[in-house]
Scaffold this active site. Structure first.
Site, PDB file in Angstrom:
ATOM      1  N   ASN A 198       0.617  -1.354   0.063  1.00 25.28           N
ATOM      2  CA  ASN A 198      -0.019  -0.045  -0.064  1.00 25.28           C
ATOM      3  C   ASN A 198       0.843   1.250   0.198  1.00 25.28           C
ATOM      4  O   ASN A 198       0.404   2.253  -0.526  1.00 25.28           O
ATOM      5  CB  ASN A 198      -0.803  -0.092   1.196  1.00 25.28           C
ATOM      6  CG  ASN A 198      -1.440   1.508   1.642  1.00 25.28           C
ATOM      7  OD1 ASN A 198      -2.516   1.704   0.915  1.00 25.28           O
ATOM      8  ND2 ASN A 198      -0.819   2.051   2.628  1.00 25.28           N
ATOM      9  N   TYR A 237       4.235   8.775 -11.172  1.00 31.16           N
ATOM     10  CA  TYR A 237       3.348   8.045 -10.551  1.00 31.16           C
ATOM     11  C   TYR A 237       2.596   7.319 -11.397  1.00 31.16           C
ATOM     12  O   TYR A 237       2.247   6.043 -11.108  1.00 31.16           O
ATOM     13  CB  TYR A 237       2.354   9.169  -9.820  1.00 31.16           C
ATOM     14  CG  TYR A 237       1.306   8.516  -8.716  1.00 31.16           C
ATOM     15  CD1 TYR A 237       1.853   8.165  -7.576  1.00 31.16           C
ATOM     16  CD2 TYR A 237       0.217   8.412  -9.303  1.00 31.16           C
ATOM     17  CE1 TYR A 237       0.768   7.673  -6.715  1.00 31.16           C
ATOM     18  CE2 TYR A 237      -1.046   8.026  -8.421  1.00 31.16           C
ATOM     19  CZ  TYR A 237      -0.515   7.499  -7.054  1.00 31.16           C
ATOM     20  OH  TYR A 237      -1.495   7.118  -6.138  1.00 31.16           O
ATOM     21  N   ALA A 238       2.189   7.963 -12.462  1.00 32.76           N
ATOM     22  CA  ALA A 238       1.396   7.003 -13.334  1.00 32.76           C
ATOM     23  C   ALA A 238       2.001   5.729 -14.108  1.00 32.76           C
ATOM     24  O   ALA A 238       1.561   4.467 -13.967  1.00 32.76           O
ATOM     25  CB  ALA A 238       0.773   7.714 -14.405  1.00 32.76           C
TER      26      ALA A 238
HETATM   27  P1  NAP Z   1      -1.072   8.506   2.268  1.00 31.44           P
HETATM   28  O1  NAP Z   1      -2.015   9.057   3.379  1.00 31.44           O
HETATM   29  O2  NAP Z   1      -0.047   9.637   1.914  1.00 31.44           O
HETATM   30  O3  NAP Z   1      -0.144   7.243   3.178  1.00 31.44           O
HETATM   31  C1  NAP Z   1       0.834   6.702   2.379  1.00 31.44           C
HETATM   32  C2  NAP Z   1       1.497   5.782   3.325  1.00 31.44           C
HETATM   33  O4  NAP Z   1       2.811   5.171   2.830  1.00 31.44           O
HETATM   34  C3  NAP Z   1       1.899   6.332   4.541  1.00 31.44           C
HETATM   35  O5  NAP Z   1       1.755   5.651   5.788  1.00 31.44           O
HETATM   36  C4  NAP Z   1       3.564   6.803   4.115  1.00 31.44           C
HETATM   37  O6  NAP Z   1       4.308   6.636   5.451  1.00 31.44           O
HETATM   38  C5  NAP Z   1       3.779   5.199   3.562  1.00 31.44           C
HETATM   39  N1  NAP Z   1       5.103   5.326   3.012  1.00 31.44           N
HETATM   40  C6  NAP Z   1       5.578   6.277   2.281  1.00 31.44           C
HETATM   41  N2  NAP Z   1       6.845   5.960   1.641  1.00 31.44           N
HETATM   42  C7  NAP Z   1       7.106   4.877   2.441  1.00 31.44           C
HETATM   43  C8  NAP Z   1       8.262   4.282   2.348  1.00 31.44           C
HETATM   44  N3  NAP Z   1       9.541   4.561   1.551  1.00 31.44           N
HETATM   45  N4  NAP Z   1       8.629   2.928   2.995  1.00 31.44           N
HETATM   46  C9  NAP Z   1       7.419   2.836   3.800  1.00 31.44           C
HETATM   47  N5  NAP Z   1       6.254   3.244   4.019  1.00 31.44           N
HETATM   48  C10 NAP Z   1       5.979   4.482   3.129  1.00 31.44           C
HETATM   49  O7  NAP Z   1      -1.432   7.865   0.973  1.00 31.44           O
HETATM   50  P2  NAP Z   1      -2.849   6.968   0.650  1.00 31.44           P
HETATM   51  O8  NAP Z   1      -3.846   8.075  -0.055  1.00 31.44           O
HETATM   52  O9  NAP Z   1      -3.594   6.306   1.876  1.00 31.44           O
HETATM   53  O10 NAP Z   1      -2.671   6.049  -0.453  1.00 31.44           O
HETATM   54  C11 NAP Z   1      -2.165   4.659  -0.028  1.00 31.44           C
HETATM   55  C12 NAP Z   1      -1.956   4.066  -1.279  1.00 31.44           C
HETATM   56  O11 NAP Z   1      -2.902   4.124  -2.118  1.00 31.44           O
HETATM   57  C13 NAP Z   1      -0.981   4.558  -2.099  1.00 31.44           C
HETATM   58  O12 NAP Z   1      -0.090   3.503  -2.812  1.00 31.44           O
HETATM   59  C14 NAP Z   1      -1.376   5.696  -3.240  1.00 31.44           C
HETATM   60  O13 NAP Z   1      -0.617   5.842  -4.447  1.00 31.44           O
HETATM   61  C15 NAP Z   1      -2.787   4.644  -3.567  1.00 31.44           C
HETATM   62  N6  NAP Z   1      -3.551   5.412  -3.836  1.00 31.44           N
HETATM   63  C16 NAP Z   1      -4.240   6.579  -3.250  1.00 31.44           C
HETATM   64  C17 NAP Z   1      -5.182   7.557  -3.922  1.00 31.44           C
HETATM   65  C18 NAP Z   1      -5.894   8.576  -3.303  1.00 31.44           C
HETATM   66  O14 NAP Z   1      -6.788   9.286  -3.849  1.00 31.44           O
HETATM   67  N7  NAP Z   1      -5.626   8.873  -2.032  1.00 31.44           N
HETATM   68  C19 NAP Z   1      -5.635   7.025  -5.127  1.00 31.44           C
HETATM   69  C20 NAP Z   1      -5.338   5.841  -5.826  1.00 31.44           C
HETATM   70  C21 NAP Z   1      -4.197   5.190  -5.116  1.00 31.44           C
HETATM   71  P3  NAP Z   1       4.542   8.147   6.376  1.00 31.44           P
HETATM   72  O15 NAP Z   1       3.204   8.140   7.204  1.00 31.44           O
HETATM   73  O16 NAP Z   1       5.668   7.667   7.170  1.00 31.44           O
HETATM   74  O17 NAP Z   1       4.826   9.192   5.377  1.00 31.44           O
END
Ligand code: NAP
Length: 239
Positions: free
Chosen positions: A82, A147-148
């Protein structure tokens, strides 16, 4: 489960722990306290969530965290990739560092984690892997070439690993969320969020819990005939 302390990951950790699973959250140092707070909010399921410090973009850290989980809990039934980041710029303005960083976390990270857990899953003849991709993997998105590309690469990784381990009782699937209400979307300019909602047929951002429920479904022991699939969850934004 990587990045399982907040946002979509926090919702997945919560749903799984409430369902009785022991959840190992692999994350950056800042996530230790967040994971602790998340666990503390769970009635009765707090002891089900454990934190392991690991930067998913570093293979050795993934390997060591997986070894520690195995030593403490004996087995790994599922992996949810994730953790993800954005570093948005148009290609003309995007730096090589921004390109590489996003590829490392969002694509190499899942590869490292899959590589780290696959042997033990193959030995046991069971495993469920879910990769969190994105709607932009297929649709593209202005300012998000890194990202894409990473999220599209993740779909290729999903399908290939699914093929390689299909006979071993292991399924590998991806979910492709649209705009979900987390810190990642909160970082977008307000006008961009309003525009995203206006262009989403259901006229709302998705909630992290909705993605978590889909992931939970794919992790189910009984979901063994679903593999190599990509599940859209985007309110109709892309079909
Ligand atoms: P978020 O709130 O920014 O959370 C991302 C998480 O990933 C955080 O816990 C972050 O840790 C962790 N992380 C980042 N870099 C890391 C690393 N190098 N090693 C370990 N952990 C790491 O994002 P989210 O919106 O929940 O997104 C979760 C997933 O869904 C992502 O893959 C994102 O691309 C995908 N996604 C999100 C959306 C959306 O609209 N939100 C849409 C499509 C896909 P920290 O807290 O320490 O920064």
């Amino acid at each position: 489960m990587t990045g399982g302390a907040r946002g979509i990951g926090g919702a997945i950790s919560t749903v799984l722990a409430e369902d009785g699973a022991t959840v190992a959250v692999l994350g950056l140092p800042e996530d230790r306290e967040r994971t602790h707070n998340l666990a503390a909010r769970l009635n009765g399921a707090a002891s089900k969530i454990h934190f392991y410090q690991s930067d998913v973009s570093i293979y050795d850290e993934c390997r060591e965290a997986v070894a520690a989980v195995l030593q403490q809990h004996g087995r790994i039934d599922f992996l949810v990739n994730n953790a993800g980041i954005t570093r948005d710029h148009t290609v003309r303005k995007m730096t090589v560092e921004e390109w590489e960083k996003v590829l490392q976390v969002n694509l190499s990270g899942p590869f490292f984690m899959i590589k780290a857990v696959l042997d033990t899953m193959v030995e046991r003849g069971f495993g469920r892997i879910v990769n969190v991709s994105s709607v932009v993997a297929e649709a593209g998105n202005f300012g998000q070439a890194n990202y894409a590309a990473a999220k599209a690469g993740l779909l290729g990784l999903t399908k290939t690993v699914a093929l390689e381990v299909a006979k071993r009782g292991i399924t590998v699937n991806a979910v492709a969320p649209g705009f979900i209400d987390t810190d990642m979307t909160k970082a977008m300019p307000e006008a961009a969020i309003e525009n995203a909602i206006a262009q989403t047929p259901v006229r709302a951002l998705g909630q992290p819990e909705e993605v978590a429920r889909l992931v939970r479904f794919l992790l189910d022991e009984k979901a063994g005939y679903i593999t190599g699939a990509v599940y859209n969850i985007n309110g109709g934004w892309y079909m």
